[in-house]
Scaffold this motif. Structure first.
Motif, PDB file in Angstrom:
ATOM      1  N   ALA A 205      33.221  41.381  50.440  1.00 28.98           N
ATOM      2  CA  ALA A 205      33.756  40.278  49.653  1.00 28.98           C
ATOM      3  C   ALA A 205      32.891  39.959  48.440  1.00 28.98           C
ATOM      4  CB  ALA A 205      33.908  39.040  50.533  1.00 28.98           C
TER       5      ALA A 205
ATOM      6  N   SER B 262      44.861  45.849  52.762  1.00 28.29           N
ATOM      7  CA  SER B 262      43.719  45.004  52.405  1.00 28.29           C
ATOM      8  C   SER B 262      44.217  43.615  52.040  1.00 28.29           C
ATOM      9  CB  SER B 262      42.948  45.584  51.216  1.00 28.29           C
ATOM     10  OG  SER B 262      42.297  46.785  51.559  1.00 28.29           O
TER      11      SER B 262
ATOM     12  N   CYS C  59      43.299  39.937  50.039  1.00 28.75           N
ATOM     13  CA  CYS C  59      42.432  39.383  49.010  1.00 28.75           C
ATOM     14  C   CYS C  59      42.998  38.041  48.575  1.00 28.75           C
ATOM     15  CB  CYS C  59      42.270  40.325  47.826  1.00 28.75           C
ATOM     16  SG  CYS C  59      43.643  40.359  46.694  1.00 28.75           S
TER      17      CYS C  59
END
Length: 286
Positions: A48, A204, A206
């Motif tokens: 991150a 993924s 985000c």
């Protein structure tokens, strides 16, 4: 965004960096040699803070078909350093791939094996110590092909790529009541994400879990596999269910339900091309 792109000679790692999350992704560039090798480099997972890159490679010193490597950099302005292969017992004579590392870097989830391919987790006490013996995640054992584990920050929901039948890969989710509990049997995501007969890979999260990125061979793509994104849509609180008339236990709520039909209805699912630029912004000559 870091991703694998297959070109002549095998897949390499590429990335595209934007200034703000509201900006479109600019044209991607290939990561430098050292990170990339003459062999296959794929399955990237970027921490991150953007300082640690984990990925899969079958470069020459690998004992099996593939192993997990890690590369670090001191700041976002620096280049990634020379990658190192994870040591035993994560590394083995079997194939390891598709790593996911928790934010505290104390747990690594990954896939091991070829056929069957199973999901494992290994933990460690400190970030500079070695990982312990990997533990098999039994929830993902119904089918022979399981990879790309992705754990939610609360540790209660896991996404993974599952192949229920040959030449089909979909996203499935598994839940558990506490981080110490075993995961329940997984269930597939809605058909808006898992298009019939599609081949999904590399999921993924985000932007504070508001966006799901993945590659897919779904309808409307340009290449063998394209990059797609799907944004969550705010939902009204669900009304309480009427009392059950049976003794059966109620199934747990699907935590990723916002990636359901509302996404398609509000046209929030956006395809990205191989350069990570929304097609609506591509020049006509592209």
């Amino acid at each position: 965004m870091v991703f694998g792109r297959s070109q002549k000679g095998g897949p390499d790692l590429w990335w595209s960096v934007r200034e703000k999350v509201t900006d479109p992704f600019p044209t991607a560039i290939r990561l430098p040699d050292g990170i990339n090798s003459p062999d296959h480099d794929s399955d990237p997972f970027l921490s991150a803070d953007g300082l640690t890159l984990w990925f899969t490679s079958n470069r020459t010193q690998v004992r099996s078909g593939s192993a997990i490597y890690v590369s670090r950099r001191p700041s976002l302005k620096d280049e990634f350093g020379e990658p190192t292969r994870l040591e035993e017992p994560v590394d083995s004579t079997d194939l390891e791939s598709s790593p996911f590392v928790t934010a505290d870097e104390l747990s690594i989830y990954f896939a091991r094996g070829a056929n069957p391919r199973r999901i494992f987790v290994a933990t460690r006490k400190t970030t500079d110590g070695p990982f312990g013996t990997p533990k098999f995640i039994r929830a993902f054992s119904t089918f022979r092909w399981n990879e790309f584990p992705r754990l939610m920050p609360d540790g209660l929901t896991m996404l993974a790529v599952v192949s229920p039948v040959d030449r089909v890969q979909h996203l499935w989710a598994s839940f558990r009541p506490t981080p110490e509990s075993e995961f329940d049997a997984p269930v597939p995501l809605d058909a808006v994400i898992n298009e019939r007969d599609s081949f999904i890979s590399g999921p993924s999260w985000c932007e504070a879990l508001s966006t799901l990125y993945f590659s897919s061979q779904r309808t409307g793509g340009q290449g063998s596999r394209d990059l797609w994104s799907s944004r969550r849509v705010k939902k009204e609180p669900a009304k309480p269910l009427p009392p059950s008339t049976t003794d059966d236990k109620q199934a747990p709520p699907l935590a990723i339900a916002p990636f359901g039909p509302e996404v398609a209805r509000d046209r929030k699912s956006t395809r990205l091309n191989s350069s990570h630029i929304p097609l609506s912004r591509m020049p006509s000559s592209a």
